[in-house]
Scaffold this motif. Structure first.
Motif, short mmCIF file in Angstrom:
data_model
loop_
_atom_site.label_atom_id
_atom_site.label_comp_id
_atom_site.label_asym_id
_atom_site.label_seq_id
_atom_site.Cartn_x
_atom_site.Cartn_y
_atom_site.Cartn_z
N GLY A 1 46.96 34.99 41.49
CA GLY A 1 45.62 35.02 42.12
C GLY A 1 45.60 36.45 43.00
N VAL B 1 39.28 34.95 33.99
CA VAL B 1 38.40 35.67 35.07
C VAL B 1 37.82 36.68 34.91
CG1 VAL B 1 38.58 36.12 37.51
CG2 VAL B 1 39.80 34.02 36.71
N TRP C 1 42.68 38.74 41.26
CA TRP C 1 41.40 38.88 42.12
C TRP C 1 41.60 40.23 42.84
CZ3 TRP C 1 42.28 33.55 41.10
CH2 TRP C 1 41.14 32.89 40.60
N THR D 1 36.77 39.88 51.31
CA THR D 1 37.56 40.06 50.27
C THR D 1 38.90 40.27 50.55
OG1 THR D 1 35.85 41.19 49.00
CG2 THR D 1 37.92 41.51 48.17
N TRP E 1 45.88 34.61 49.61
CA TRP E 1 46.86 34.72 48.41
C TRP E 1 48.18 34.99 48.83
CZ3 TRP E 1 45.60 31.58 44.72
CH2 TRP E 1 44.27 31.73 44.30
#
Length: 311
Positions: free
Chosen positions: A169, A116, A173, A71, A78
């Protein structure tokens, strides 16, 4: 501290991050005269990641499990894409084109947060974003000649658009990592993950330019630029940005990004004697109203406090 007060208090953290980013465009442009852009970005993130790690190490606590590093590696990707494209794009563009990064990032964040994360785009959020965006545009119009946007480097504009999307992003995320590990650890480990990636890009840049690391000048000016970018614009600002995600949605945090050029204009007026004009006051007032409207929204059920708030 009550949960409600904590939510609104920490929602102000992204505003502090935007304030720290207010002078970044000028400092980075100044730094490019001394250090190539990707190399400067690497030095910035390496210093910021190191500073964050020292804080985490001082506080103790377990490191992420092995299966969680994927992760942080993704978030580091990014970060790498954001910094590399932002700094190269900034070098290639003028100030008017650079302002696109500020205007588009909140819009992209709201859209991606809805797609998302399933965040609701309520009428209040949409209206507040519109008002804040309009205020920011008024401030930018008073500082820059928008007609020069089309006259500059189109590759630079494209890179700034990529940088804007990449930061979105990192924000969207990164929300689950923030809710699981807290803002400090999420910002620290994602920054650490990006250091070798940016290091490889910086080595490639220096090779392409025919320069060795020893040829990067170590002067008071270059050191000051790296210190500001690393400690203020990276370590402090990225932690503060993620801190907001502990309590509110990605779309709500995004609206604070509109404050960046307003802070930059205010600093220019206070430190450089630049004329602000009536557009600054009107635009700043609109921006403040828009942020106030969005920040007063009740959180979605998914927008609750982080699982870990050790920071």
């Amino acid at each position: 501290m009550s949960a409600t007060f904590g939510r609104y208090a920490f929602a102000l953290a992204p505003l502090a991050a935007a304030a720290l980013w207010g002078g970044m465009y000028v400092v980075s442009k100044w730094g490019f005269a001394l250090v190539p852009p990707v190399t400067l970005g690497f030095l910035r993130v390496a210093l910021g990641a190191g500073a964050l790690w020292l804080v985490v190490a001082g506080r103790g606590g377990p490191a992420p499990a092995r299966d969680e590093w994927s992760t942080f590696a993704a978030l580091g990707g990014w970060v790498t894409l954001t910094v590399a494209t932002q700094f190269v794009g900034t070098e290639l563009t003028n100030a008017s084109q650079g302002s696109l990064l500020t205007v588009l990032t909140p819009v992209f964040t709201v859209a991606l947060g809805a797609l998302v994360l399933g965040e609701r785009v309520t009428p209040a959020k949409a209206g507040g974003m519109t008002v804040a965006g309009a205020g920011t545009a008024v401030v930018l119009a008073g500082r820059y000649e928008f007609a020069s946007i089309a006259a500059g480097n189109l590759l630079g504009v494209a890179l700034l658009l990529v940088a804007s999307a990449a930061w979105v992003g990192y924000t969207v995320w990164g929300l689950r990592a923030v809710r699981r590990h807290g803002a400090l650890r999420a910002a620290t480990y994602s920054s650490l993950a990006s250091v070798p990636m940016l290091g490889a890009l910086a080595a490639g840049e220096l090779w392409y330019l025919g320069r060795s690391p020893a040829e990067v000048p170590l002067t008071v000016e270059s050191a000051a630029a790296v210190l500001y970018l690393g400690l203020a614009s990276t370590a402090a600002a990225w932690f503060l940005w993620y801190k907001g995600l502990e309590y509110v949605s990605a779309g709500t945090v995004a609206v604070f990004f509109f404050a960046q050029p307003v802070v930059g204009a205010a600093l220019g007026g206070a430190l450089l004697g630049e004329a602000l004009g009536p557009g600054f006051l009107a635009g700043g007032a609109l921006m403040a109203v828009g942020i106030w409207v969005v920040s007063r929204e009740r959180a979605d059920p998914a927008d609750g406090p982080a699982e870990s708030t050790a920071e």
